[in-house]
Design a protein around this motif. Structure first.
Motif, mmCIF file in Angstrom:
data_model
loop_
_atom_site.group_PDB
_atom_site.id
_atom_site.type_symbol
_atom_site.label_atom_id
_atom_site.label_comp_id
_atom_site.label_asym_id
_atom_site.label_seq_id
_atom_site.Cartn_x
_atom_site.Cartn_y
_atom_site.Cartn_z
ATOM 1 N N LEU A 1 0.858 -1.180 0.000
ATOM 2 C CA LEU A 1 0.000 0.000 0.000
ATOM 3 C C LEU A 1 0.896 1.233 0.000
ATOM 4 O O LEU A 1 1.780 1.363 0.838
ATOM 5 N N ARG A 2 0.658 2.128 -0.936
ATOM 6 C CA ARG A 2 1.508 3.320 -1.064
ATOM 7 C C ARG A 2 0.679 4.595 -1.029
ATOM 8 O O ARG A 2 -0.459 4.625 -1.484
ATOM 9 N N TYR A 3 1.299 5.639 -0.532
ATOM 10 C CA TYR A 3 0.706 6.970 -0.551
ATOM 11 C C TYR A 3 1.833 7.975 -0.664
ATOM 12 O O TYR A 3 3.009 7.639 -0.525
ATOM 13 N N GLY A 4 1.485 9.200 -0.938
ATOM 14 C CA GLY A 4 2.490 10.247 -1.040
ATOM 15 C C GLY A 4 1.834 11.579 -1.314
ATOM 16 O O GLY A 4 0.606 11.720 -1.242
ATOM 17 N N PHE A 5 2.669 12.551 -1.637
ATOM 18 C CA PHE A 5 2.207 13.912 -1.876
ATOM 19 C C PHE A 5 2.914 14.461 -3.101
ATOM 20 O O PHE A 5 4.072 14.142 -3.361
ATOM 21 N N ILE A 6 2.207 15.284 -3.857
ATOM 22 C CA ILE A 6 2.789 15.956 -5.021
ATOM 23 C C ILE A 6 2.921 17.421 -4.640
ATOM 24 O O ILE A 6 1.962 18.039 -4.200
ATOM 25 N N HIS A 7 4.131 17.944 -4.769
ATOM 26 C CA HIS A 7 4.360 19.340 -4.413
ATOM 27 C C HIS A 7 5.510 19.908 -5.222
ATOM 28 O O HIS A 7 6.039 19.226 -6.098
ATOM 29 N N CYS A 8 5.902 21.122 -4.938
ATOM 30 C CA CYS A 8 6.880 21.833 -5.753
ATOM 31 C C CYS A 8 8.228 21.134 -5.840
ATOM 32 O O CYS A 8 8.973 21.334 -6.783
ATOM 33 N N ARG A 9 8.572 20.302 -4.889
ATOM 34 C CA ARG A 9 9.852 19.593 -4.906
ATOM 35 C C ARG A 9 9.742 18.207 -5.517
ATOM 36 O O ARG A 9 10.662 17.422 -5.460
ATOM 37 N N GLY A 10 8.585 17.893 -6.079
ATOM 38 C CA GLY A 10 8.392 16.607 -6.728
ATOM 39 C C GLY A 10 7.349 15.762 -6.037
ATOM 40 O O GLY A 10 6.539 16.249 -5.252
ATOM 41 N N LYS A 11 7.387 14.478 -6.304
ATOM 42 C CA LYS A 11 6.403 13.533 -5.776
ATOM 43 C C LYS A 11 7.087 12.629 -4.748
ATOM 44 O O LYS A 11 8.143 12.066 -5.033
ATOM 45 N N THR A 12 6.497 12.524 -3.590
ATOM 46 C CA THR A 12 7.034 11.623 -2.571
ATOM 47 C C THR A 12 6.205 10.343 -2.548
ATOM 48 O O THR A 12 5.033 10.342 -2.919
ATOM 49 N N THR A 13 6.825 9.258 -2.119
ATOM 50 C CA THR A 13 6.157 7.966 -2.017
ATOM 51 C C THR A 13 6.524 7.325 -0.689
ATOM 52 O O THR A 13 7.701 7.266 -0.333
ATOM 53 N N TYR A 14 5.510 6.826 0.013
ATOM 54 C CA TYR A 14 5.707 6.166 1.302
ATOM 55 C C TYR A 14 4.932 4.854 1.318
ATOM 56 O O TYR A 14 3.914 4.715 0.658
ATOM 57 N N CYS A 15 5.430 3.907 2.093
ATOM 58 C CA CYS A 15 4.760 2.618 2.252
ATOM 59 C C CYS A 15 3.872 2.681 3.490
ATOM 60 O O CYS A 15 4.316 3.066 4.568
ATOM 61 N N ALA A 16 2.614 2.286 3.319
ATOM 62 C CA ALA A 16 1.668 2.267 4.435
ATOM 63 C C ALA A 16 1.474 0.859 4.980
ATOM 64 O O ALA A 16 0.714 0.660 5.913
ATOM 65 N N GLY A 17 2.133 -0.123 4.370
ATOM 66 C CA GLY A 17 2.009 -1.497 4.828
ATOM 67 C C GLY A 17 1.746 -2.453 3.678
ATOM 68 O O GLY A 17 1.856 -2.082 2.510
ATOM 69 N N PHE A 18 1.368 -3.678 4.052
ATOM 70 C CA PHE A 18 1.144 -4.729 3.070
ATOM 71 C C PHE A 18 -0.147 -5.465 3.395
ATOM 72 O O PHE A 18 -0.531 -5.563 4.563
ATOM 73 N N VAL A 19 -0.812 -5.954 2.361
ATOM 74 C CA VAL A 19 -2.006 -6.791 2.525
ATOM 75 C C VAL A 19 -1.867 -8.016 1.634
ATOM 76 O O VAL A 19 -1.060 -8.040 0.708
ATOM 77 N N GLU A 20 -2.668 -9.021 1.924
ATOM 78 C CA GLU A 20 -2.575 -10.297 1.205
ATOM 79 C C GLU A 20 -3.342 -10.337 -0.108
ATOM 80 O O GLU A 20 -2.928 -11.014 -1.038
#
Length: 77
Positions: free
Chosen positions: A7-26
């Motif tokens: 599961l991924r989430y992030g933010f788009i802003h002036c310095r680019g796009k960030t990506t973070y892991c929120a965990g895993f599911v089956e």
């Protein structure tokens, strides 16, 4: 790492796009439900990590400081 889908989430802003892991599911159904619930606002809001550039942008009127997060998932083999 556990689970088939990250599961991924992030933010788009002036310095680019960030990506973070929120965990895993089956299952793909769990991953799709997580994405849907976050996109529709039915799930608890994600916490912006303190290292995210959106936290320390020095531009006073940066239009990206109010940017909504994005949500997605990827399958792992």
């Amino acid at each position: 790492m556990t689970g088939q889908f990250e599961l991924r989430y992030g933010f788009i802003h002036c310095r680019g796009k960030t990506t973070y892991c929120a965990g895993f599911v089956e299952t793909k159904a769990e991953a799709e439900a997580w994405v849907r619930d976050h996109r529709e606002g039915a799930a608890k809001k994600v916490k912006i990590p303190p290292v995210d550039p959106i936290r320390y942008c020095k531009v006073a009127l940066c239009p990206f400081k109010k940017q909504k997060p994005w949500f997605d998932f990827v399958a792992h083999c």
